[in-house]
Design a protein around this motif. Structure first.
Motif, PDB file in Angstrom:
ATOM      1  N   GLU A 417       0.817  -1.242   0.079  1.00 11.78           N
ATOM      2  CA  GLU A 417       0.092  -0.011  -0.058  1.00 11.78           C
ATOM      3  C   GLU A 417       0.785   1.266  -0.146  1.00 11.78           C
ATOM      4  O   GLU A 417       0.507   2.180  -0.717  1.00 11.78           O
ATOM      5  CB  GLU A 417      -0.876   0.002   1.216  1.00 11.78           C
ATOM      6  N   GLN A 418       2.109   1.235   0.704  1.00 11.32           N
ATOM      7  CA  GLN A 418       2.837   2.420   0.936  1.00 11.32           C
ATOM      8  C   GLN A 418       3.658   2.853  -0.500  1.00 11.32           C
ATOM      9  O   GLN A 418       3.848   3.751  -0.947  1.00 11.32           O
ATOM     10  CB  GLN A 418       4.010   1.981   2.009  1.00 11.32           C
ATOM     11  N   ASP A 419       4.202   1.746  -1.175  1.00 16.69           N
ATOM     12  CA  ASP A 419       4.929   1.840  -2.350  1.00 16.69           C
ATOM     13  C   ASP A 419       4.210   2.229  -3.516  1.00 16.69           C
ATOM     14  O   ASP A 419       4.499   2.708  -4.457  1.00 16.69           O
ATOM     15  CB  ASP A 419       5.681   0.682  -2.594  1.00 16.69           C
ATOM     16  N   ALA A 420       2.890   1.608  -3.683  1.00 17.49           N
ATOM     17  CA  ALA A 420       2.147   1.744  -4.546  1.00 17.49           C
ATOM     18  C   ALA A 420       1.533   3.452  -4.896  1.00 17.49           C
ATOM     19  O   ALA A 420       1.366   4.024  -3.983  1.00 17.49           O
ATOM     20  CB  ALA A 420       0.856   1.010  -4.796  1.00 17.49           C
ATOM     21  N   ASP A 421       1.623   3.722  -6.237  1.00 22.86           N
ATOM     22  CA  ASP A 421       1.121   4.998  -6.509  1.00 22.86           C
ATOM     23  C   ASP A 421      -0.211   5.085  -6.838  1.00 22.86           C
ATOM     24  O   ASP A 421      -1.055   6.125  -6.547  1.00 22.86           O
ATOM     25  CB  ASP A 421       1.933   5.610  -7.888  1.00 22.86           C
ATOM     26  N   VAL A 422      -0.868   3.725  -7.272  1.00 22.49           N
ATOM     27  CA  VAL A 422      -2.183   3.699  -7.613  1.00 22.49           C
ATOM     28  C   VAL A 422      -2.569   2.131  -6.837  1.00 22.49           C
ATOM     29  O   VAL A 422      -1.752   1.234  -7.149  1.00 22.49           O
ATOM     30  CB  VAL A 422      -2.542   3.493  -9.148  1.00 22.49           C
ATOM     31  N   VAL A 423      -3.775   2.104  -6.404  1.00 21.92           N
ATOM     32  CA  VAL A 423      -4.042   0.662  -6.055  1.00 21.92           C
ATOM     33  C   VAL A 423      -5.456   0.660  -6.671  1.00 21.92           C
ATOM     34  O   VAL A 423      -6.345   1.340  -6.409  1.00 21.92           O
ATOM     35  CB  VAL A 423      -4.024   0.810  -4.438  1.00 21.92           C
ATOM     36  N   LEU A 424      -5.628  -0.569  -7.332  1.00 18.82           N
ATOM     37  CA  LEU A 424      -6.998  -1.049  -7.779  1.00 18.82           C
ATOM     38  C   LEU A 424      -7.278  -2.347  -7.535  1.00 18.82           C
ATOM     39  O   LEU A 424      -6.471  -3.187  -7.210  1.00 18.82           O
ATOM     40  CB  LEU A 424      -6.650  -0.997  -9.606  1.00 18.82           C
ATOM     41  N   PHE A 425      -8.649  -2.474  -6.992  1.00 22.04           N
ATOM     42  CA  PHE A 425      -9.257  -3.570  -6.650  1.00 22.04           C
ATOM     43  C   PHE A 425     -10.254  -4.015  -7.787  1.00 22.04           C
ATOM     44  O   PHE A 425     -10.798  -3.308  -8.200  1.00 22.04           O
ATOM     45  CB  PHE A 425      -9.837  -3.408  -5.324  1.00 22.04           C
ATOM     46  N   VAL A 426     -10.091  -5.561  -8.254  1.00 19.22           N
ATOM     47  CA  VAL A 426     -11.172  -5.852  -9.081  1.00 19.22           C
ATOM     48  C   VAL A 426     -12.354  -6.707  -8.188  1.00 19.22           C
ATOM     49  O   VAL A 426     -11.664  -7.321  -7.416  1.00 19.22           O
ATOM     50  CB  VAL A 426     -10.562  -6.860  -9.901  1.00 19.22           C
ATOM     51  N   PHE A 427     -13.318  -6.337  -8.354  1.00 17.16           N
ATOM     52  CA  PHE A 427     -14.542  -6.832  -7.619  1.00 17.16           C
ATOM     53  C   PHE A 427     -15.507  -7.110  -8.440  1.00 17.16           C
ATOM     54  O   PHE A 427     -16.147  -6.226  -9.212  1.00 17.16           O
ATOM     55  CB  PHE A 427     -14.795  -5.883  -6.386  1.00 17.16           C
ATOM     56  N   ARG A 428     -16.187  -8.448  -8.529  1.00 20.08           N
ATOM     57  CA  ARG A 428     -17.338  -8.917  -9.018  1.00 20.08           C
ATOM     58  C   ARG A 428     -18.338  -9.403  -8.228  1.00 20.08           C
ATOM     59  O   ARG A 428     -18.121 -10.803  -7.734  1.00 20.08           O
ATOM     60  CB  ARG A 428     -16.938  -9.985 -10.170  1.00 20.08           C
ATOM     61  N   GLU A 429     -19.427  -8.767  -7.875  1.00 26.50           N
ATOM     62  CA  GLU A 429     -20.268  -9.138  -6.806  1.00 26.50           C
ATOM     63  C   GLU A 429     -21.084 -10.502  -7.682  1.00 26.50           C
ATOM     64  O   GLU A 429     -21.564 -11.387  -6.909  1.00 26.50           O
ATOM     65  CB  GLU A 429     -21.359  -8.133  -6.680  1.00 26.50           C
ATOM     66  N   GLU A 430     -21.203 -10.370  -8.994  1.00 22.63           N
ATOM     67  CA  GLU A 430     -21.673 -11.498  -9.410  1.00 22.63           C
ATOM     68  C   GLU A 430     -21.144 -12.886  -9.086  1.00 22.63           C
ATOM     69  O   GLU A 430     -21.634 -14.072  -8.881  1.00 22.63           O
ATOM     70  CB  GLU A 430     -21.356 -11.578 -10.882  1.00 22.63           C
ATOM     71  N   TYR A 431     -19.844 -13.140  -8.960  1.00 25.18           N
ATOM     72  CA  TYR A 431     -19.254 -14.133  -8.377  1.00 25.18           C
ATOM     73  C   TYR A 431     -19.720 -14.618  -7.123  1.00 25.18           C
ATOM     74  O   TYR A 431     -19.932 -15.816  -6.683  1.00 25.18           O
ATOM     75  CB  TYR A 431     -17.652 -13.977  -8.067  1.00 25.18           C
ATOM     76  N   TYR A 432     -19.770 -13.764  -6.151  1.00 22.30           N
ATOM     77  CA  TYR A 432     -20.483 -13.987  -4.688  1.00 22.30           C
ATOM     78  C   TYR A 432     -22.097 -14.282  -4.683  1.00 22.30           C
ATOM     79  O   TYR A 432     -22.376 -15.335  -4.086  1.00 22.30           O
ATOM     80  CB  TYR A 432     -20.220 -12.928  -3.576  1.00 22.30           C
TER      81      TYR A 432
END
Length: 499
Positions: A417-432
């Protein structure tokens, strides 16, 4: 004098004569070039794109070249009269004053035609001096062998310095004047203005994502994270192929190629083989299910599409390295080599947790991950390319009712988290939601579940949880699972913004 002593005397004398070797330089070429610039300022622009003051060997010549350059860039005339006020008047050059020396340079000047040749000769000699310095350092460090620098790290350091020298013409790094930094910022804005879509970074090929991020910014570390099954490898593969497929090269003044649009992509696939990765990309491009491709369950029409796609893909500058458990040092060395040989505009690493640190195998995995992310961040800055590094998320996501990832889910992995300039999360509600399907279709809850599933079916959220250059927020994309493809939604109103 005995025989042994007599034999040693001539050897010692030869050694004393050979011991002093002057570093390669050409004072006359420097004088000729400066004279040409003082007589006709256009000569400066013949050499200014590759020659910098530091490349001249004589300190006074460096100062003259630097002052002349500053005056010419301001649109004024640089000649012995205008330059001498910026130099020490009482300084002597042999039996001449600086003013007399400047007048002599101008009076003995060669024609402007030769300016570039002299500039190239000076530049080449500067590179040779830098090579000698790096070589001497390598020899001295290898002889001294400090305990904290094993041979492997010395090789990595030498390779890094040689790469820097090959790329920029100097390896010492150090401070950069603010004028240079401002000029680079203006250049970047100019390139964004000319580039397709007016993005300051490299386009991902997914417009709603580009609109939020301005493309992938050079030297950024972009962490793309998610739980297994969310499609992070699919998104990374989509972006990598989009960048490589839209590559348009432009020849520079020095003969090298630079990406005008798109770029050359290096993909480190630590989890999948290159064949599996290629199958995914072919499936995504041809809209033929990857499971059907693997089973050979395809029609003649589908097969023709696969052949046509593969012919196009062979021209795409996407390079895959499938070494499992690669160390950050090996990854850096191979990336430098790729940039020198083929060019490089974007790197993808799938994924961080499958890499190893450069040091000895450590029980402290958090420390090792920290070493990897720090190394990736440094590599991005060194190569001046964006690095997309994929990361797994901790299992604590599954234990929550709201399965949407948060930055805290990365914390187990040290400094990601500290070193990243950008943090992207992929989330598919369909899966759950799909996993919650009632077993009995006559269950009263079945209709409710079906409505909820239809609502989220074929969609995915890319959550921008951190971004140094812009706002955070959520971008909704379409996801076609059978082709492992992320695309923009047909209805742009689905894009959510948070500031």
């Amino acid at each position: 004098m005995n025989e042994a002593a007599r034999r040693l005397v001539p050897i010692a004398k030869d050694q004393a004569e050979a011991q002093y070797r002057e570093a390669p330089n050409n004072l006359e070429a420097e004088q000729a070039l400066l004279g040409a610039i003082l007589v006709n300022n256009d000569a400066f622009y013949r050499v200014s794109d590759f020659l910098k003051p530091v490349h001249l060997n004589e300190p006074l010549h460096r100062k003259i070249f630097e002052v002349a350059g500053d005056i010419i860039r301001m649109g004024k005339t640089a000649n012995p009269v205008t330059i001498k006020t910026f130099l020490k008047a009482d300084e002597k050059v042999g039996d001449m004053t600086v003013a007399q020396y400047l007048a002599r340079l101008a009076s003995e000047a060669v024609s402007i035609i030769n300016a570039e040749d002299y500039g190239r000769a000076i530049y080449d000699l500067a590179l040779r001096r830098s090579l000698i310095t790096i070589g001497e350092d390598m020899v001295n460090i290898a002889y001294d062998a400090p305990l904290d620098m094993p041979p492997q790290s010395q090789i990595e350091d030498a390779e890094r310095r040689l790469f820097e020298l090959a790329e920029t013409g100097r390896y010492d790094g150090g401070f950069q004047s603010f004028n240079d930094a401002v000029a680079l910022a203006i250049d970047m804005a100019g390139q964004a203005f000319e580039r397709d879509g007016s993005l300051s970074g490299i386009s991902t090929g997914i417009h709603s994502l580009d609109a939020r991020m301005g493309g992938l910014q050079r030297s950024d570390l972009i962490v793309l994270a998610g739980r297994p099954g969310m499609g992070k490898t699919s998104l990374a593969t989509n972006i990598a192929y989009n960048i490589a497929a839209s590559y348009e090269g432009e020849v520079q003044a020095d003969g090298s190629m630079k990406a005008k649009n798109g770029g050359v992509v290096g993909f480190y696939s630590l989890e999948m083989s290159s064949e599996q990765l290629a199958t995914r990309i072919i499936s995504e491009q041809t809209e033929v299910s990857s499971s059907k491709i693997r089973r050979g369950d395809i029609s003649e029409h589908d097969f023709e599409k696969l052949v046509a796609c593969s012919q196009h893909m062979q021209k795409v500058p996407l390079y895959i390295d499938q070494t499992g458990g690669i160390s950050i040092a090996q990854l850096s060395a191979r990336a430098r080599r790729l940039k020198r040989q083929r060019g490089l505009d974007c790197l993808v690493v799938d994924y961080i947790q499958l890499m190893t640190g450069s040091g000895k195998s450590s029980d402290n995995r958090v420390q090792e991950i920290t070493q990897i992310t720090t190394g990736l961040k440094a590599l991005g800055k060194e190569l001046n390319v964006p690095i997309i590094a994929l990361s797994q998320l901790s299992r604590q996501v599954e234990s929550r009712e709201d399965k949407r990832p948060q930055l805290s889910d990365l914390r187990e992995s040290g400094s990601i988290e500290q070193d990243a300039d950008v943090v992207l999360f992929v989330f598919r509600e369909e899966y759950y939601v799909k996993n919650m399907e009632p077993r009995d279709e006559f269950d009263p809850k079945y209709e409710e579940w079906k409505m909820q599933f239809e609502k989220v079916k074929g969609t995915a959220d890319v959550i921008i949880a951190k971004q140094r250059h812009g706002p955070t927020g959520t971008v909704k994309l379409a996801f076609q699972a059978e082709f492992t493809r992320f695309t923009d939604l047909a209805d742009p109103s689905f894009t959510q913004y948070e500031h």
